[in-house]
Scaffold this motif. Sequence first.
Motif, PDB file in Angstrom:
ATOM      1  N   GLY A   1     -31.020  51.641 -11.668  1.00  7.20           N
ATOM      2  CA  GLY A   1     -31.061  53.084 -11.497  1.00  7.20           C
ATOM      3  C   GLY A   1     -29.697  53.688 -11.228  1.00  7.20           C
ATOM      4  N   THR A   2     -29.651  55.004 -11.292  1.00  5.05           N
ATOM      5  CA  THR A   2     -28.436  55.751 -10.951  1.00  5.05           C
ATOM      6  C   THR A   2     -28.648  56.418  -9.593  1.00  5.05           C
ATOM      7  OG1 THR A   2     -27.895  56.206 -13.265  1.00  5.05           O
ATOM      8  CG2 THR A   2     -26.918  57.661 -11.600  1.00  5.05           C
ATOM      9  N   PRO A   3     -27.834  56.084  -8.602  1.00  2.00           N
ATOM     10  CA  PRO A   3     -28.022  56.677  -7.281  1.00  2.00           C
ATOM     11  C   PRO A   3     -27.161  57.925  -7.071  1.00  2.00           C
ATOM     12  CG  PRO A   3     -26.456  54.891  -7.108  1.00  2.00           C
ATOM     13  CD  PRO A   3     -26.823  55.003  -8.572  1.00  2.00           C
ATOM     14  N   HIS A   4     -27.757  58.940  -6.495  1.00  2.00           N
ATOM     15  CA  HIS A   4     -27.027  60.011  -5.837  1.00  2.00           C
ATOM     16  C   HIS A   4     -27.445  59.961  -4.376  1.00  2.00           C
ATOM     17  CE1 HIS A   4     -26.213  62.791  -9.567  1.00  2.00           C
ATOM     18  NE2 HIS A   4     -25.718  61.569  -9.713  1.00  2.00           N
ATOM     19  N   VAL A   5     -26.664  60.580  -3.510  1.00  2.00           N
ATOM     20  CA  VAL A   5     -26.964  60.540  -2.078  1.00  2.00           C
ATOM     21  C   VAL A   5     -26.891  61.947  -1.514  1.00  2.00           C
ATOM     22  CG1 VAL A   5     -26.042  59.828   0.171  1.00  2.00           C
ATOM     23  CG2 VAL A   5     -26.230  58.156  -1.683  1.00  2.00           C
ATOM     24  N   THR A   6     -27.821  62.274  -0.620  1.00  2.00           N
ATOM     25  CA  THR A   6     -27.749  63.506   0.160  1.00  2.00           C
ATOM     26  C   THR A   6     -27.655  63.140   1.631  1.00  2.00           C
ATOM     27  OG1 THR A   6     -28.888  64.990  -1.382  1.00  2.00           O
ATOM     28  CG2 THR A   6     -29.037  65.531   0.949  1.00  2.00           C
ATOM     29  N   LEU A   7     -26.684  63.733   2.306  1.00  2.00           N
ATOM     30  CA  LEU A   7     -26.468  63.497   3.731  1.00  2.00           C
ATOM     31  C   LEU A   7     -27.019  64.689   4.507  1.00  2.00           C
ATOM     32  CD1 LEU A   7     -22.805  62.136   3.541  1.00  2.00           C
ATOM     33  CD2 LEU A   7     -24.968  60.849   3.411  1.00  2.00           C
ATOM     34  N   ALA A   8     -28.153  64.477   5.159  1.00  2.00           N
ATOM     35  CA  ALA A   8     -28.817  65.556   5.883  1.00  2.00           C
ATOM     36  C   ALA A   8     -28.025  65.944   7.123  1.00  2.00           C
ATOM     37  CB  ALA A   8     -30.235  65.137   6.267  1.00  2.00           C
ATOM     38  N   ASP A   9     -27.948  67.242   7.365  1.00  2.00           N
ATOM     39  CA  ASP A   9     -27.227  67.816   8.501  1.00  2.00           C
ATOM     40  C   ASP A   9     -25.746  67.443   8.481  1.00  2.00           C
ATOM     41  OD1 ASP A   9     -27.583  69.654  10.565  1.00  2.00           O
ATOM     42  OD2 ASP A   9     -27.655  68.100  12.103  1.00  2.00           O
ATOM     43  N   ALA A  10     -25.202  67.294   7.280  1.00  2.00           N
ATOM     44  CA  ALA A  10     -23.803  66.885   7.144  1.00  2.00           C
ATOM     45  C   ALA A  10     -22.843  67.915   7.717  1.00  2.00           C
ATOM     46  CB  ALA A  10     -23.479  66.645   5.672  1.00  2.00           C
ATOM     47  N   PHE A  11     -23.197  69.196   7.624  1.00  2.00           N
ATOM     48  CA  PHE A  11     -22.276  70.237   8.092  1.00  2.00           C
ATOM     49  C   PHE A  11     -22.239  70.353   9.615  1.00  2.00           C
ATOM     50  CE2 PHE A  11     -22.392  71.445   3.661  1.00  2.00           C
ATOM     51  CZ  PHE A  11     -21.121  71.933   3.439  1.00  2.00           C
ATOM     52  N   ARG A  12     -23.055  69.547  10.298  1.00  2.00           N
ATOM     53  CA  ARG A  12     -22.936  69.439  11.756  1.00  2.00           C
ATOM     54  C   ARG A  12     -22.564  68.004  12.153  1.00  2.00           C
ATOM     55  NH1 ARG A  12     -28.026  72.291  14.621  1.00  2.00           N
ATOM     56  NH2 ARG A  12     -29.154  70.690  13.418  1.00  2.00           N
ATOM     57  N   THR A  13     -21.867  67.338  11.260  1.00  2.00           N
ATOM     58  CA  THR A  13     -21.439  65.954  11.489  1.00  2.00           C
ATOM     59  C   THR A  13     -19.922  65.912  11.612  1.00  2.00           C
ATOM     60  OG1 THR A  13     -23.339  65.124  10.227  1.00  2.00           O
ATOM     61  CG2 THR A  13     -21.486  63.615  10.530  1.00  2.00           C
ATOM     62  N   ASP A  14     -19.430  65.097  12.518  1.00  2.00           N
ATOM     63  CA  ASP A  14     -17.990  64.986  12.715  1.00  2.00           C
ATOM     64  C   ASP A  14     -17.286  64.521  11.440  1.00  2.00           C
ATOM     65  OD1 ASP A  14     -18.225  65.782  15.329  1.00  2.00           O
ATOM     66  OD2 ASP A  14     -18.126  63.748  16.170  1.00  2.00           O
ATOM     67  N   HIS A  15     -16.099  65.054  11.241  1.00  2.00           N
ATOM     68  CA  HIS A  15     -15.305  64.757  10.050  1.00  2.00           C
ATOM     69  C   HIS A  15     -15.127  63.242   9.855  1.00  2.00           C
ATOM     70  CE1 HIS A  15     -11.918  65.403   7.179  1.00  2.00           C
ATOM     71  NE2 HIS A  15     -11.450  64.295   7.739  1.00  2.00           N
ATOM     72  N   ALA A  16     -14.714  62.561  10.895  1.00  2.00           N
ATOM     73  CA  ALA A  16     -14.437  61.130  10.769  1.00  2.00           C
ATOM     74  C   ALA A  16     -15.692  60.353  10.395  1.00  2.00           C
ATOM     75  CB  ALA A  16     -13.855  60.586  12.073  1.00  2.00           C
ATOM     76  N   ASP A  17     -16.832  60.768  10.932  1.00  2.00           N
ATOM     77  CA  ASP A  17     -18.080  60.075  10.610  1.00  2.00           C
ATOM     78  C   ASP A  17     -18.466  60.298   9.145  1.00  2.00           C
ATOM     79  OD1 ASP A  17     -18.426  59.052  13.177  1.00  2.00           O
ATOM     80  OD2 ASP A  17     -19.497  60.834  13.880  1.00  2.00           O
ATOM     81  N   LEU A  18     -18.207  61.485   8.627  1.00  2.00           N
ATOM     82  CA  LEU A  18     -18.488  61.731   7.208  1.00  2.00           C
ATOM     83  C   LEU A  18     -17.567  60.900   6.319  1.00  2.00           C
ATOM     84  CD1 LEU A  18     -19.145  65.542   6.623  1.00  2.00           C
ATOM     85  CD2 LEU A  18     -20.742  63.640   6.383  1.00  2.00           C
ATOM     86  N   VAL A  19     -16.320  60.836   6.672  1.00  2.00           N
ATOM     87  CA  VAL A  19     -15.381  60.043   5.878  1.00  2.00           C
ATOM     88  C   VAL A  19     -15.829  58.585   5.843  1.00  2.00           C
ATOM     89  CG1 VAL A  19     -13.000  59.194   5.737  1.00  2.00           C
ATOM     90  CG2 VAL A  19     -13.452  61.605   6.278  1.00  2.00           C
ATOM     91  N   ASP A  20     -16.310  58.066   6.959  1.00  2.00           N
ATOM     92  CA  ASP A  20     -16.824  56.688   6.990  1.00  2.00           C
ATOM     93  C   ASP A  20     -17.959  56.501   5.994  1.00  2.00           C
ATOM     94  OD1 ASP A  20     -15.036  55.924   8.929  1.00  2.00           O
ATOM     95  OD2 ASP A  20     -16.453  56.102  10.602  1.00  2.00           O
ATOM     96  N   VAL A  21     -18.841  57.494   5.898  1.00  2.00           N
ATOM     97  CA  VAL A  21     -19.958  57.389   4.949  1.00  2.00           C
ATOM     98  C   VAL A  21     -19.428  57.353   3.519  1.00  2.00           C
ATOM     99  CG1 VAL A  21     -22.035  58.488   4.061  1.00  2.00           C
ATOM    100  CG2 VAL A  21     -21.563  58.541   6.524  1.00  2.00           C
ATOM    101  N   PHE A  22     -18.513  58.250   3.194  1.00  2.00           N
ATOM    102  CA  PHE A  22     -17.969  58.263   1.837  1.00  2.00           C
ATOM    103  C   PHE A  22     -17.265  56.948   1.510  1.00  2.00           C
ATOM    104  CE2 PHE A  22     -18.732  62.799   1.954  1.00  2.00           C
ATOM    105  CZ  PHE A  22     -18.943  63.124   0.617  1.00  2.00           C
ATOM    106  N   GLU A  23     -16.555  56.416   2.465  1.00  2.00           N
ATOM    107  CA  GLU A  23     -15.861  55.146   2.219  1.00  2.00           C
ATOM    108  C   GLU A  23     -16.838  53.988   2.047  1.00  2.00           C
ATOM    109  OE1 GLU A  23     -13.113  54.847   5.447  1.00  2.00           O
ATOM    110  OE2 GLU A  23     -11.614  56.147   4.474  1.00  2.00           O
ATOM    111  N   SER A  24     -18.036  54.150   2.578  1.00  2.00           N
ATOM    112  CA  SER A  24     -19.069  53.115   2.428  1.00  2.00           C
ATOM    113  C   SER A  24     -19.789  53.218   1.089  1.00  2.00           C
ATOM    114  CB  SER A  24     -20.104  53.240   3.552  1.00  2.00           C
ATOM    115  OG  SER A  24     -19.502  53.073   4.818  1.00  2.00           O
TER     116      SER A  24
END
Length: 366
Positions: free
Chosen positions: A128-151
Amino acid sequence: MPRMQLNDVTLREGDQMPGRAFTADQKVRAARRLDELGVPFIQPAFPITGEKDRSVVSELAGTTDADIVALARAVTGDIDVSLDAGADVVEVFVSVSDRHLEHLLGKSRPEMLAMLTNAVDHVVDHGGTPHVTLADAFRTDHADLVDVFESLPNVPMVTLADSVGVRTPASVQTFLEALREDVDLGRVGVHFHDDLGCGTANVLAAYHLGVAKADVSVGGLGERAGNSSLEEVVAACTVDDDDTLGVDVGELIPVCRDVLDELGESYGERKAVLGSAIAEHESGIHTAAMLSDPATLEPFDPATFGGGRRLVFGKPTGKGGARKLLQRAGVDADDETVAAFLDLLDDRGPLHLADAVALAEREFGS
């Protein structure tokens, strides 16, 4: 390819509104109209919720130009059902803010990351082809979001969701400007809710910063106050940036109205872009100017998007408007004739343009 691609979530978000129960046939017919409009992604269903949504994805998959997107939690059961239904894209979603991790997901941040990466690997391993949605991302710390993208280095699209509709254009801009220092916005999508009345404006802010995808909904249909409005986003980008976002703008209004009619959903006559009254003019000053140049008092020609304008003449019509109507009818518009015509319009109005010109021809023509 347009600067930003659209993912239509009308059918999935709308079906989750209280008191709604769209049928599979309604969803399929509406999706086919959206496909004719040219949106590149259509997210019609959440297949794990039941046979109806599974059948919708199965019937649409492979029959549309748009990629059919199935929503799935970051668990193998959801993913397997979506893949079995034939979805072109499996949109895996997971909560990422501290608040959501504690109160919704019940996981630590490392547990969430492992859950998400395993889910994405499962999609890929099963073709399959995956896309991802990060719920409540706009209330998430910058560094934590970057960790998700790097993963998720190989996921082509990661959507940041403002799940509670708390952001405004200014805070969206600040948030994304900081994020792009560490993340390529060319693989970022956005998902907004309209709780502060900023859903469309937030997408436009993200558009100008270079995000690659936005979730939109016809008429803003969606949970709570709804989502960013498909027709408003398309019209705004067309008018302001000469960017149609890859859709057939000449069919924008007819298709959106058809979709809402198919789903049994109403929209106000003054709804931006879609409403019947937004291109209707009766004020004497307005109609006189509109007879000379419609752009004087309209942000766009409604015909651009498949709509039309209505000029109404009657008691409010002034001398300038009456004179221009008479001239259109080929009548000598002297002061006496103008006054007599105004009396007729007062008595027989309100009349639309064609009827008003016909009245002038009939009563004052040679």
